[in-house]
Design an enzyme around this catalytic site. Sequence first.
Site, mmCIF file in Angstrom:
data_model
loop_
_atom_site.group_PDB
_atom_site.id
_atom_site.type_symbol
_atom_site.label_atom_id
_atom_site.label_comp_id
_atom_site.label_asym_id
_atom_site.label_seq_id
_atom_site.Cartn_x
_atom_site.Cartn_y
_atom_site.Cartn_z
ATOM 1 N N LYS A 35 -27.456 1.279 -64.289
ATOM 2 C CA LYS A 35 -28.701 2.065 -64.222
ATOM 3 C C LYS A 35 -28.968 2.513 -62.783
ATOM 4 C CE LYS A 35 -31.436 -2.177 -63.837
ATOM 5 N NZ LYS A 35 -31.988 -3.283 -64.641
ATOM 6 N N ARG A 93 -42.919 -7.848 -70.148
ATOM 7 C CA ARG A 93 -42.739 -6.463 -69.722
ATOM 8 C C ARG A 93 -42.522 -5.615 -70.970
ATOM 9 N NH1 ARG A 93 -37.839 -4.818 -65.674
ATOM 10 N NH2 ARG A 93 -36.636 -5.653 -67.404
ATOM 11 N N HIS A 134 -34.683 -11.071 -71.564
ATOM 12 C CA HIS A 134 -34.480 -10.895 -70.127
ATOM 13 C C HIS A 134 -35.288 -11.957 -69.388
ATOM 14 C CE1 HIS A 134 -33.123 -8.730 -66.640
ATOM 15 N NE2 HIS A 134 -34.312 -8.297 -66.288
ATOM 16 N N ARG A 136 -25.124 -9.562 -68.749
ATOM 17 C CA ARG A 136 -25.438 -8.221 -68.230
ATOM 18 C C ARG A 136 -25.446 -8.301 -66.709
ATOM 19 N NH1 ARG A 136 -29.700 -9.217 -71.914
ATOM 20 N NH2 ARG A 136 -31.139 -9.299 -70.138
ATOM 21 N N TYR A 159 -41.460 10.706 -33.222
ATOM 22 C CA TYR A 159 -42.879 10.871 -33.565
ATOM 23 C C TYR A 159 -43.712 9.718 -33.023
ATOM 24 C CZ TYR A 159 -41.547 14.478 -36.937
ATOM 25 O OH TYR A 159 -41.066 15.613 -37.537
ATOM 26 N N CYS A 182 -37.247 9.126 -38.597
ATOM 27 C CA CYS A 182 -37.723 10.383 -39.182
ATOM 28 C C CYS A 182 -37.151 10.536 -40.591
ATOM 29 C CB CYS A 182 -37.286 11.566 -38.322
ATOM 30 S SG CYS A 182 -37.668 11.389 -36.575
ATOM 31 N N MET A 183 -37.509 11.611 -41.263
ATOM 32 C CA MET A 183 -37.029 11.811 -42.630
ATOM 33 C C MET A 183 -35.506 11.949 -42.666
ATOM 34 S SD MET A 183 -38.081 14.720 -45.422
ATOM 35 C CE MET A 183 -39.828 14.345 -45.376
ATOM 36 N N ASP A 184 -34.958 12.674 -41.721
ATOM 37 C CA ASP A 184 -33.536 13.018 -41.783
ATOM 38 C C ASP A 184 -32.724 12.510 -40.609
ATOM 39 O OD1 ASP A 184 -34.178 14.640 -44.053
ATOM 40 O OD2 ASP A 184 -35.077 16.011 -42.606
#
Length: 447
Positions: free
Chosen positions: A105, A203, A232, A288, A332, A379-381
């Site tokens: 997943k 859940r 689970h 699993r 920043y 930073c983001m990138d």
Amino acid sequence: MDGFKVIDGGKNPKHNQDNNPGRSDNPTLFDALDGEKPVDELDADTIPSWLSATPTPAAPSQEPQLSAQERRWAWAEIDLEAIKHNLKAIRKRIGPGIKIMAVVKDEGYGHGAVPVAKAALNNGASFLGVSTVDEGIALRRAGITAPVIILAEPPIASIPAILHYQLIPAIDTMEFALALGEESSAQNKVTPFHLKVDTGMNRLGVHHSDAGDFLRTISFHSGLELQGVFTHFATADEQDTYEFKLQLDRFNSALETIRYMGINPGIVHAANSAAAIRYKVASFNMVRIGIALYGLHPCELTRGVIDLHPAMSVHARVSYVKPVSVGEGVSYNLTYRSPGSVRIATVPIGYGDGLSRVLSNRMDVLVKGRLCPQVGNICMDMCMFEINMRSSGRVPRIDVEIGDEVLIIGRDGDTELTIDNMARTLGTNTYDICCRFGLRLEKVYSE
Ligand SMILES: *Cc1c(COP(=O)(O)O)cnc(C)c1O
């Protein structure tokens, strides 16, 4: 040459001071913006025609063939040999005769669902586990024919896709069970499903004391076939075993009731990685395996018990480097100030790639075998790190240049930057970290 049109118009605060001395002795930046020509008043005829030309999409056959590392100096490497090793270690631990479901997943916990699924199926796994219908469809589209279980009941509206792609849903509501049965019968099909039983996690799942009745109620349906029953664990990774044993007892009673009603529960499964590694009694017919497949320990308690190899490493290359004078800030909010004897290197990887901003000024990167502190806000990138240019004792000075490789996660010689450590710094688990790295980074596979 036309050159660029200067739109600042001398409103730069530095110039203002000279041009407009009467206005203020100490003009603020906001003053400087007053009287700026609004953007929509800019002359339209000064915009060159090429700027409004629409790019024509190139035919796919003409697209340049570039590797992930050529397109971007940040990537994740996934060692499929490690996946293979981990499956063998798990098999050795649980013994023969028990099926292994590879849980892939969330893009195989960020490692790439399809390559991981293929590697797992080639090395002892016989089932695949996903969370969503779309994840199941992606595996089918990649040509994978192994049974794929959707571990959480999907929307009723997705049933046509489940039938079409022959996915196997977990079921825990009567509405879904009946709708699936109806649609299957209408298509002259018999659809396998697994009953999800709630034994204490609260859940999802049919309450453990209702599992038998639930199955008896739908047992008339010729469109449905019970292929398995599962639960689970909420605490399989904890030192204290009380809640784990309680869940196990409740699951065993539910199974007893199901069998007493003359219903064959099929493939019985309960264990995630932690339970499979720690408790033989929890293996039933299938385990699993998620996190351990990727070489990460579900908890400290499994560390001495099984040898796992992390499959993911995260890499980048220096995209800029420069000296920064003493007292100058970096990134920043300038949360780091240069001590003056350093060079600051920039790498194009940031929180958009899974490198949490919370790690700012709290992590190291590994360059040329040396740990260097990450500095300034991530930073983001991209983010920055510091290279100390002072020589200290016998440690040789290092320097970096544009293009040098930087490890964010992984091993170089005896030094290792681990997902475990990063998770600890962030106060989260390893699952969270590797899923995030899977979001945008290109994955490069090695065998
Ligand atoms: C994610 C998941 C697993 C795998 O758990 P790991 O701790 O990663 O081994 C197993 N079963 C279910 C129902 C899950 O959702």
